[in-house]
Write a protein that holds these residues in place. Structure first.
Motif, PDB file in Angstrom:
ATOM      1  N   LYS A 180       0.841  -1.197   0.000  1.00 25.00           N
ATOM      2  CA  LYS A 180       0.000   0.000   0.000  1.00 25.00           C
ATOM      3  C   LYS A 180       0.877   1.248   0.000  1.00 25.00           C
ATOM      4  N   ASP A 181       0.667   2.088  -0.992  1.00 20.27           N
ATOM      5  CA  ASP A 181       1.369   3.373  -1.070  1.00 20.27           C
ATOM      6  C   ASP A 181       0.636   4.360  -0.170  1.00 20.27           C
ATOM      7  N   ARG A 182       1.261   4.760   0.898  1.00 25.79           N
ATOM      8  CA  ARG A 182       0.635   5.653   1.869  1.00 25.79           C
ATOM      9  C   ARG A 182       1.003   7.115   1.643  1.00 25.79           C
ATOM     10  N   GLY A 183       1.553   7.395   0.480  1.00 26.98           N
ATOM     11  CA  GLY A 183       1.800   8.782   0.126  1.00 26.98           C
ATOM     12  C   GLY A 183       3.257   9.182   0.205  1.00 26.98           C
ATOM     13  N   PRO A 184       3.597  10.296  -0.447  1.00 27.84           N
ATOM     14  CA  PRO A 184       4.994  10.724  -0.541  1.00 27.84           C
ATOM     15  C   PRO A 184       5.535  11.248   0.777  1.00 27.84           C
ATOM     16  N   MET A 185       6.833  11.312   0.840  1.00 24.84           N
ATOM     17  CA  MET A 185       7.492  11.922   1.980  1.00 24.84           C
ATOM     18  C   MET A 185       7.209  13.416   1.957  1.00 24.84           C
ATOM     19  N   PRO A 186       6.952  14.036   3.100  1.00 19.45           N
ATOM     20  CA  PRO A 186       6.624  15.464   3.103  1.00 19.45           C
ATOM     21  C   PRO A 186       7.804  16.325   2.678  1.00 19.45           C
ATOM     22  N   GLU A 187       7.501  17.535   2.265  1.00 21.10           N
ATOM     23  CA  GLU A 187       8.530  18.518   1.921  1.00 21.10           C
ATOM     24  C   GLU A 187       8.852  19.343   3.162  1.00 21.10           C
ATOM     25  N   GLY A 188       9.912  20.128   3.069  1.00 18.77           N
ATOM     26  CA  GLY A 188      10.244  21.032   4.163  1.00 18.77           C
ATOM     27  C   GLY A 188      11.662  20.854   4.645  1.00 18.77           C
ATOM     28  N   THR A 189      11.926  21.385   5.833  1.00 23.05           N
ATOM     29  CA  THR A 189      13.240  21.233   6.441  1.00 23.05           C
ATOM     30  C   THR A 189      13.415  19.810   6.934  1.00 23.05           C
ATOM     31  N   ALA A 190      14.633  19.480   7.318  1.00 17.47           N
ATOM     32  CA  ALA A 190      14.886  18.139   7.841  1.00 17.47           C
ATOM     33  C   ALA A 190      14.007  17.857   9.055  1.00 17.47           C
ATOM     34  N   ARG A 191      13.878  18.831   9.941  1.00 19.51           N
ATOM     35  CA  ARG A 191      13.044  18.611  11.132  1.00 19.51           C
ATOM     36  C   ARG A 191      11.577  18.446  10.743  1.00 19.51           C
ATOM     37  N   GLU A 192      11.101  19.255   9.804  1.00 19.63           N
ATOM     38  CA  GLU A 192       9.700  19.141   9.385  1.00 19.63           C
ATOM     39  C   GLU A 192       9.433  17.783   8.745  1.00 19.63           C
ATOM     40  N   ILE A 193      10.365  17.285   7.956  1.00 26.10           N
ATOM     41  CA  ILE A 193      10.202  15.956   7.350  1.00 26.10           C
ATOM     42  C   ILE A 193      10.210  14.884   8.431  1.00 26.10           C
ATOM     43  N   ALA A 194      11.128  15.021   9.392  1.00 22.74           N
ATOM     44  CA  ALA A 194      11.207  14.034  10.472  1.00 22.74           C
ATOM     45  C   ALA A 194       9.927  14.023  11.298  1.00 22.74           C
ATOM     46  N   GLU A 195       9.387  15.205  11.570  1.00 27.62           N
ATOM     47  CA  GLU A 195       8.187  15.285  12.412  1.00 27.62           C
ATOM     48  C   GLU A 195       6.961  14.725  11.702  1.00 27.62           C
ATOM     49  N   ALA A 196       6.837  14.984  10.407  1.00 29.06           N
ATOM     50  CA  ALA A 196       5.630  14.584   9.679  1.00 29.06           C
ATOM     51  C   ALA A 196       5.786  13.251   8.947  1.00 29.06           C
ATOM     52  N   GLY A 197       7.017  12.774   8.810  1.00 25.11           N
ATOM     53  CA  GLY A 197       7.255  11.545   8.064  1.00 25.11           C
ATOM     54  C   GLY A 197       6.953  10.304   8.882  1.00 25.11           C
ATOM     55  N   ARG A 198       7.106   9.161   8.242  1.00 26.20           N
ATOM     56  CA  ARG A 198       6.795   7.884   8.887  1.00 26.20           C
ATOM     57  C   ARG A 198       7.795   6.842   8.404  1.00 26.20           C
ATOM     58  N   ASN A 199       7.736   5.659   8.978  1.00 24.81           N
ATOM     59  CA  ASN A 199       8.507   4.515   8.493  1.00 24.81           C
ATOM     60  C   ASN A 199       7.523   3.422   8.108  1.00 24.81           C
ATOM     61  N   ASP A 200       7.360   3.207   6.809  1.00 26.17           N
ATOM     62  CA  ASP A 200       6.391   2.228   6.331  1.00 26.17           C
ATOM     63  C   ASP A 200       6.811   0.792   6.617  1.00 26.17           C
ATOM     64  N   LEU A 201       8.033   0.585   7.079  1.00 21.23           N
ATOM     65  CA  LEU A 201       8.475  -0.765   7.413  1.00 21.23           C
ATOM     66  C   LEU A 201       8.285  -1.091   8.890  1.00 21.23           C
ATOM     67  N   ARG A 202       7.773  -0.143   9.655  1.00 15.51           N
ATOM     68  CA  ARG A 202       7.637  -0.388  11.095  1.00 15.51           C
ATOM     69  C   ARG A 202       6.712  -1.571  11.384  1.00 15.51           C
ATOM     70  N   ASP A 203       5.483  -1.544  10.847  1.00 15.23           N
ATOM     71  CA  ASP A 203       4.545  -2.636  11.129  1.00 15.23           C
ATOM     72  C   ASP A 203       5.027  -3.974  10.569  1.00 15.23           C
ATOM     73  N   PRO A 204       5.544  -4.026   9.324  1.00 16.26           N
ATOM     74  CA  PRO A 204       6.109  -5.294   8.849  1.00 16.26           C
ATOM     75  C   PRO A 204       7.233  -5.810   9.738  1.00 16.26           C
ATOM     76  N   ALA A 205       8.071  -4.903  10.251  1.00 20.15           N
ATOM     77  CA  ALA A 205       9.160  -5.339  11.122  1.00 20.15           C
ATOM     78  C   ALA A 205       8.632  -5.873  12.449  1.00 20.15           C
ATOM     79  N   ILE A 206       7.624  -5.204  13.001  1.00 21.12           N
ATOM     80  CA  ILE A 206       7.033  -5.671  14.265  1.00 21.12           C
ATOM     81  C   ILE A 206       6.397  -7.046  14.086  1.00 21.12           C
ATOM     82  N   SER A 207       5.840  -7.296  12.897  1.00 28.50           N
ATOM     83  CA  SER A 207       5.248  -8.617  12.649  1.00 28.50           C
ATOM     84  C   SER A 207       6.312  -9.707  12.669  1.00 28.50           C
ATOM     85  N   GLN A 208       7.547  -9.355  12.324  1.00 28.84           N
ATOM     86  CA  GLN A 208       8.654 -10.301  12.344  1.00 28.84           C
ATOM     87  C   GLN A 208       9.370 -10.320  13.690  1.00 28.84           C
TER      88      GLN A 208
END
Length: 265
Positions: A180-208
């Motif tokens: 599932k494509d959950r959308g692009p990485m946000p634009e902005g400063t490094a902090r703004e990207i870090a605050e609004a961004g996500r890790n799409d591998l988090r749930d798959p990793a937790i399943s493992q």
């Protein structure tokens, strides 16, 4: 010569699609901690590698080590004897092997310079290696090898890395991604990207590796303004506004978990 292989973290990691070649289209914000493995190098008649340190036992095949592969990928008049002190856990989402290869490229650059096509040579070793050669905050696209510079407003940010001492291979985590494509990485400063961004591998990793959820929950009780898993796991990180809050969080972590405190480069 001595060089630090700086730990890599993904402040955001958006998986957009699964490619026909088996890789994935990614958008990620790479950042690097000011600590990691250490490489010592001296000239020798032929290339040599010795691995020591807390996690050195996990790398028992020197010929299969990415540092030796990196040595073989760069033309040089002399050999190098490398001692790798392995302080970063293996298969941990920190780009440990890629960081080691990146540090080796910097050692060779210091000794004699790099060939003009060093980026292509680095990419053949691994998707994270080109970013790890320069080890500065940047945006990665494609498989992670298409790099774009970004001015970082996060340099000097206190960071805490925590790993439950469970290795987690990258392949199964990507395979568990739900397409599932959950959308692009946000634009902005490094902090703004870090605050609004996500890790799409988090749930798959937790399943493992379910203990990742425990690490994230433990870090979430701290004063961190950002808590996330790095890469494909199992290492998680927390970013803080001051060193005191970071160190308080470090003291609260279970003693059997690996941790490393530092600052973003």
């Amino acid at each position: 010569m001595q060089e630090t292989a700086y730990a890599k973290i993904n402040l955001a990691l958006h998986v957009r699609s699964r490619r026909e070649d088996g890789y994935h289209e990614l958008e990620t914000l790479f950042a690097f901690v000011d600590r990691g493995d250490t490489l010592l190098a001296k000239r020798a008649e032929q290339d040599q590698l010795q691995v020591v340190g807390e996690f050195g036992g996990a790398l028992d095949d020197p010929f299969g080590n990415i540092v030796m592969q990196a040595l073989g990928s760069l033309p040089r008049p002399d050999g190098l004897a490398i001692t790798l002190e392995k302080s970063l856990p293996v298969a941990a989402g920190l780009g440990g092997g890629s960081a080691d290869a990146g540090a080796l490229f910097r050692l060779v650059e210091r000794a004699q310079g790099l060939p003009d096509d060093w980026r292509q040579r680095a990419a053949k070793l691994g998707a994270d290696v080109p970013a790890c050669v320069e080890s500065v905050t940047c945006v990665g696209r494609g498989t992670g090898t298409d790099l774009e510079p970004i001015d970082s407003d996060l340099t000097g940010t206190p960071v805490l890395l925590v790993n439950p001492r469970v290795p987690l291979a990258t392949g199964p985590v990507f395979k568990a991604w739900d397409d599932k494509d959950r959308g692009p990485m946000p634009e902005g400063t490094a902090r703004e990207i870090a605050e609004a961004g996500r890790n799409d591998l988090r749930d798959p990793a937790i399943s493992q590796c379910p203990v990742i959820a425990e690490v994230l929950a433990a870090l979430g009780k701290s004063e961190a303004w950002k808590v996330e898993m790095s890469g494909s796991g199992a290492t998680c990180f927390a970013l803080f506004n001051d060193v005191e809050a970071r160190d308080a969080a470090a003291r609260a972590m279970p003693s059997d978990w690996w941790q490393m405190a530092g600052l973003l480069r």
